[in-house]
Design an enzyme around this catalytic site. Structure first.
Site, PDB file in Angstrom:
ATOM      1  NE  ARG A 211       3.266   0.907   4.079  1.00 14.55           N
ATOM      2  CZ  ARG A 211       2.307   1.282   3.224  1.00 14.55           C
ATOM      3  NH1 ARG A 211       2.116   2.555   2.944  1.00 14.55           N
ATOM      4  NH2 ARG A 211       1.558   0.379   2.646  1.00 14.55           N
TER       5      ARG A 211
ATOM      6  CG  HIS B 244       6.091   4.770  -3.638  1.00 11.96           C
ATOM      7  ND1 HIS B 244       5.663   4.529  -2.361  1.00 11.96           N
ATOM      8  CD2 HIS B 244       4.983   5.099  -4.337  1.00 11.96           C
ATOM      9  CE1 HIS B 244       4.352   4.715  -2.293  1.00 11.96           C
ATOM     10  NE2 HIS B 244       3.906   5.058  -3.474  1.00 11.96           N
TER      11      HIS B 244
END
Ligand code: NAG
Length: 346
Positions: A294, A292
């Site tokens: 941030r 992912h």
């Protein structure tokens, strides 16, 4: 004369009727009694295995009807074996984009309101898994998909709590975990707590989610860092502490907003109590970190170094005993308890 003594024949017939009546009542009593036992066994657990047990119990009862006073109550479940026979070791994890919550629910029928207990033995520990969360639904789904079968193979009594931060103020992982601890203890006196990041999935079920007599760090390595400890003293990602260990350090600090620092703060608290962090072997304590970027609302906390310097001075009054929040929603979903909470802002 309106009163008439029964004749000898009538008297004899009366005796037979009485005898018949008595034996019928005895039969009826036996029937209800064994029915009662079967019913209570069903309430205890509706799993097929227990029903089999209940059946054999009833058979046993039927052969013992000659001496109904000696009927014993069912013996309690034996303790689960020291090492679960269900463990599989390292498994290949999959992250299918087509996976849905319904799929995961139908694969985990033994889980109710996020809680599970082995049906055929008594678990060694009762463990609450706390997952701080905000808008990472896909990660949560992948984690639930792997974590439920993983914990069941470990034969644990466990429940999963997802603590969601309401609103869009900066994320505060540590405070959400304090809330999870306090809220979970309202449900049950959990003896062990696992503080679990949503994006880390355990790869090997020999990494036991139980507590030790010292605080335990469960993530030695993750695929993102070549399975090496991020740095000496790292105590983040997934950790396990008993109810009492966590209370002794006054939980996490509530003052870390944004990414970073709160796990080092917990390590300092642990060290101040002269406790020593333990870790499972590196070949077992392995995690896959689901990719992912941030999250917005979880920027790096630039104040973290200053805060860490103050920990020895403030830990006694900053933590579980100063954690104020407002529960917005407490919802028991099939696979987890959702606690949505307003924890304020920096
Ligand atoms: C770790 O594995 C996950 C899942 O397969 C993948 O999304 C991620 O990119 C991997 N990270 C690295 C650094 O290989």
């Amino acid at each position: 004369m309106g009163f008439c003594l029964p004749g000898y024949k009538t008297l004899r017939r009366g005796k037979y009727v009485l005898l018949l009546f008595v034996s019928l009542s005895v039969l009826a009593w036996i029937a209800t009694f064994s029915g009662e036992i079967v019913k209570s066994a069903q309430i205890f657990s509706a799993s097929p295995q227990t029903l089999v047990q209940a059946d054999s119990l009833r058979d046993q009862l039927n052969t013992e009807t000659a001496a109904p006073n000696q009927i014993e109550t069912p013996t309690p479940k034996a303790e689960c074996p020291k090492e679960s026979p269900l463990l599989q070791g390292a498994v290949k994890l999959s992250f299918e984009s087509s996976l849905t919550l319904k799929d995961v629910e139908s694969k985990n029928k033994g889980v109710t309101d996020g809680e599970y207990e082995p049906s055929d033995c008594t678990a060694s520990q009762s463990v609450a898994v706390l997952i701080p969360h905000r808008s990472r639904e896909r990660h949560l789904l992948y984690l639930l998909n792997h974590l439920h079968p993983f914990l069941q193979r470990q034969q644990l009594h466990y429940a999963i709590y997802v603590i969601q931060q309401a609103g869009d103020a900066t994320f505060n992982r540590a405070k959400l975990l304090n809330v999870g601890y306090l809220e979970a203890l309202k449900d049950y006196s959990w003896e062990c707590f696992v503080f679990h990041d949503v994006d880390l999935v355990p790869e090997n079920d020999h990494n036991l989610y139980v507590c030790d007599n010292q605080p335990k760090h469960l993530v030695v390595g993750r695929n993102a860092t070549g399975y090496k400890l991020r740095y000496k003293g790292y105590f983040g990602g997934v950790t396990a502490m008993t109810k009492d260990q966590f209370l002794q350090v006054n939980g996490f600090s509530n003052t870390y907003w944004g990414w970073g620092g709160e796990d080092d703060d917990l390590r300092i608290r642990v060290e101040l109590q002269k406790m020593k962090i333990v870790r499972p072997p590196a070949d077992v304590a392995r995690y896959t970190m689901v990719f992912h970027k941030r999250d917005s609302g979880n920027e790096i906390n630039k104040d973290r170094m200053r805060l860490l310097g103050q920990t020895p001075l403030v830990w006694k009054k900053d933590g579980l005993n100063s954690c104020t929040y407002k529960t917005m929603l407490l919802e028991r979903q099939p696979l987890y308890v959702n606690v949505t909470v307003d924890i304020g802002k920096p």
